[in-house]
Design a protein around this motif. Structure first.
Motif, PDB file in Angstrom:
ATOM      1  N   TRP A 165      -6.516  -1.226   9.834  1.00  0.00           N
ATOM      2  CA  TRP A 165      -6.643  -0.355   8.662  1.00  0.00           C
ATOM      3  C   TRP A 165      -7.905   0.493   8.725  1.00  0.00           C
ATOM      4  O   TRP A 165      -7.900   1.638   8.293  1.00  0.00           O
ATOM      5  CB  TRP A 165      -6.636  -1.175   7.379  1.00  0.00           C
ATOM      6  CG  TRP A 165      -5.346  -1.886   7.116  1.00  0.00           C
ATOM      7  CD1 TRP A 165      -4.100  -1.541   7.570  1.00  0.00           C
ATOM      8  CD2 TRP A 165      -5.175  -3.071   6.351  1.00  0.00           C
ATOM      9  NE1 TRP A 165      -3.168  -2.447   7.123  1.00  0.00           N
ATOM     10  CE2 TRP A 165      -3.801  -3.394   6.373  1.00  0.00           C
ATOM     11  CE3 TRP A 165      -6.047  -3.894   5.644  1.00  0.00           C
ATOM     12  CZ2 TRP A 165      -3.279  -4.496   5.710  1.00  0.00           C
ATOM     13  CZ3 TRP A 165      -5.534  -4.991   4.987  1.00  0.00           C
ATOM     14  CH2 TRP A 165      -4.161  -5.290   5.015  1.00  0.00           C
ATOM     15  N   SER A 166      -8.984  -0.055   9.263  1.00  0.00           N
ATOM     16  CA  SER A 166     -10.232   0.716   9.338  1.00  0.00           C
ATOM     17  C   SER A 166     -10.089   1.920  10.265  1.00  0.00           C
ATOM     18  O   SER A 166     -10.776   2.919  10.093  1.00  0.00           O
ATOM     19  CB  SER A 166     -11.394  -0.172   9.787  1.00  0.00           C
ATOM     20  OG  SER A 166     -11.271  -0.523  11.154  1.00  0.00           O
ATOM     21  N   GLY A 182      -6.743   4.078   8.204  1.00  0.00           N
ATOM     22  CA  GLY A 182      -6.763   4.275   6.756  1.00  0.00           C
ATOM     23  C   GLY A 182      -6.878   5.741   6.385  1.00  0.00           C
ATOM     24  O   GLY A 182      -7.690   6.476   6.943  1.00  0.00           O
ATOM     25  N   GLY A 183      -6.022   6.169   5.477  1.00  0.00           N
ATOM     26  CA  GLY A 183      -6.026   7.550   5.028  1.00  0.00           C
ATOM     27  C   GLY A 183      -5.098   8.462   5.806  1.00  0.00           C
ATOM     28  O   GLY A 183      -4.848   9.578   5.387  1.00  0.00           O
ATOM     29  N   THR A 184      -4.587   7.996   6.941  1.00  0.00           N
ATOM     30  CA  THR A 184      -3.658   8.819   7.714  1.00  0.00           C
ATOM     31  C   THR A 184      -2.224   8.337   7.515  1.00  0.00           C
ATOM     32  O   THR A 184      -1.410   9.056   6.961  1.00  0.00           O
ATOM     33  CB  THR A 184      -4.010   8.817   9.216  1.00  0.00           C
ATOM     34  OG1 THR A 184      -4.027   7.471   9.692  1.00  0.00           O
ATOM     35  CG2 THR A 184      -5.374   9.451   9.461  1.00  0.00           C
ATOM     36  N   TRP A 195       5.142   5.495   8.942  1.00  0.00           N
ATOM     37  CA  TRP A 195       4.490   4.197   8.788  1.00  0.00           C
ATOM     38  C   TRP A 195       5.320   3.094   9.439  1.00  0.00           C
ATOM     39  O   TRP A 195       4.789   2.237  10.136  1.00  0.00           O
ATOM     40  CB  TRP A 195       4.274   3.878   7.292  1.00  0.00           C
ATOM     41  CG  TRP A 195       3.807   2.469   7.120  1.00  0.00           C
ATOM     42  CD1 TRP A 195       2.531   2.012   7.208  1.00  0.00           C
ATOM     43  CD2 TRP A 195       4.635   1.314   6.916  1.00  0.00           C
ATOM     44  NE1 TRP A 195       2.502   0.645   7.051  1.00  0.00           N
ATOM     45  CE2 TRP A 195       3.794   0.192   6.877  1.00  0.00           C
ATOM     46  CE3 TRP A 195       6.009   1.129   6.754  1.00  0.00           C
ATOM     47  CZ2 TRP A 195       4.270  -1.094   6.678  1.00  0.00           C
ATOM     48  CZ3 TRP A 195       6.479  -0.159   6.553  1.00  0.00           C
ATOM     49  CH2 TRP A 195       5.622  -1.254   6.523  1.00  0.00           C
ATOM     50  N   ALA A 210       1.854   7.693   3.587  1.00  0.00           N
ATOM     51  CA  ALA A 210       2.054   9.139   3.543  1.00  0.00           C
ATOM     52  C   ALA A 210       3.510   9.502   3.808  1.00  0.00           C
ATOM     53  O   ALA A 210       4.077  10.382   3.165  1.00  0.00           O
ATOM     54  CB  ALA A 210       1.141   9.818   4.557  1.00  0.00           C
ATOM     55  N   TYR A 267       5.911   3.846  -0.489  1.00  0.00           N
ATOM     56  CA  TYR A 267       5.101   2.671  -0.786  1.00  0.00           C
ATOM     57  C   TYR A 267       5.691   1.518   0.017  1.00  0.00           C
ATOM     58  O   TYR A 267       6.899   1.291  -0.008  1.00  0.00           O
ATOM     59  CB  TYR A 267       5.150   2.355  -2.286  1.00  0.00           C
ATOM     60  CG  TYR A 267       4.067   1.431  -2.743  1.00  0.00           C
ATOM     61  CD1 TYR A 267       2.811   1.908  -3.080  1.00  0.00           C
ATOM     62  CD2 TYR A 267       4.293   0.063  -2.842  1.00  0.00           C
ATOM     63  CE1 TYR A 267       1.805   1.058  -3.508  1.00  0.00           C
ATOM     64  CE2 TYR A 267       3.291  -0.797  -3.268  1.00  0.00           C
ATOM     65  CZ  TYR A 267       2.054  -0.288  -3.599  1.00  0.00           C
ATOM     66  OH  TYR A 267       1.063  -1.138  -4.018  1.00  0.00           O
ATOM     67  N   HIS A 275       0.828  -1.202   0.000  1.00  0.00           N
ATOM     68  CA  HIS A 275       0.000   0.000   0.000  1.00  0.00           C
ATOM     69  C   HIS A 275       0.867   1.260   0.000  1.00  0.00           C
ATOM     70  O   HIS A 275       2.008   1.241   0.460  1.00  0.00           O
ATOM     71  CB  HIS A 275      -0.943   0.037   1.203  1.00  0.00           C
ATOM     72  CG  HIS A 275      -0.271  -0.246   2.507  1.00  0.00           C
ATOM     73  ND1 HIS A 275       0.614   0.623   3.106  1.00  0.00           N
ATOM     74  CD2 HIS A 275      -0.358  -1.303   3.335  1.00  0.00           C
ATOM     75  CE1 HIS A 275       1.033   0.107   4.247  1.00  0.00           C
ATOM     76  NE2 HIS A 275       0.468  -1.068   4.399  1.00  0.00           N
ATOM     77  N   HIS A 319      -2.992   3.984   2.958  1.00  0.00           N
ATOM     78  CA  HIS A 319      -4.310   3.888   2.334  1.00  0.00           C
ATOM     79  C   HIS A 319      -4.291   2.850   1.229  1.00  0.00           C
ATOM     80  O   HIS A 319      -3.239   2.444   0.747  1.00  0.00           O
ATOM     81  CB  HIS A 319      -4.791   5.252   1.828  1.00  0.00           C
ATOM     82  CG  HIS A 319      -3.857   5.917   0.865  1.00  0.00           C
ATOM     83  ND1 HIS A 319      -3.937   5.746  -0.484  1.00  0.00           N
ATOM     84  CD2 HIS A 319      -2.802   6.743   1.072  1.00  0.00           C
ATOM     85  CE1 HIS A 319      -2.988   6.452  -1.077  1.00  0.00           C
ATOM     86  NE2 HIS A 319      -2.285   7.063  -0.146  1.00  0.00           N
ATOM     87  N   ASP A 320      -5.494   2.414   0.885  1.00  0.00           N
ATOM     88  CA  ASP A 320      -5.718   1.473  -0.212  1.00  0.00           C
ATOM     89  C   ASP A 320      -4.861   0.203  -0.143  1.00  0.00           C
ATOM     90  O   ASP A 320      -4.170  -0.144  -1.095  1.00  0.00           O
ATOM     91  CB  ASP A 320      -5.475   2.162  -1.565  1.00  0.00           C
ATOM     92  CG  ASP A 320      -6.387   3.350  -1.775  1.00  0.00           C
ATOM     93  OD1 ASP A 320      -7.543   3.289  -1.319  1.00  0.00           O
ATOM     94  OD2 ASP A 320      -5.939   4.332  -2.395  1.00  0.00           O
TER      95      ASP A 320
END
Length: 94
Positions: free
Chosen positions: A70-71, A74-76, A16, A11, A46, A8, A79-80
């Motif tokens: 992830w829920s 996710g997005g912070t 991460w 950011a 990535y 995934h 993502h994806d």
């Protein structure tokens, strides 16, 4: 041997990686025998994660736990996410 492959965008890879290192799902206790983290040379934001398990059930259980994580994030931090569970058919070292 069962492999769970996850990848995934992230950011910020260092941020991460710190979250990954905090091990929110308890990888070893969940049955992970070996894990590998890598990233493409041309895309430092990535993450590619490969985890090895003895059983399919262990891989599916860890994946379910990761989906919960992830829920929440996710997005912070990432993502994806995409994943695939595979059985090792052959391996040879040179």
């Amino acid at each position: 041997m069962i492999h769970l492959h996850i990848e995934h965008p992230v950011a910020d890879f260092d941020r991460w990686k710190a979250a990954f290192d905090s091990d929110p799902v308890g990888r070893q206790k969940a049955g992970v025998r070996v894990y590998r983290v890598s990233r493409p040379l041309d895309n430092p934001n990535y993450a590619i994660i490969d985890l090895e398990f003895d059983t399919l059930n262990q891989a599916e259980s860890l994946l379910a736990a990761m989906q919960q994580v992830w829920s929440r994030i996710g997005g912070t931090i990432m993502h994806d996410p995409r994943w695939q569970i595979a059985e090792l058919v052959e391996s040879k070292a040179y």
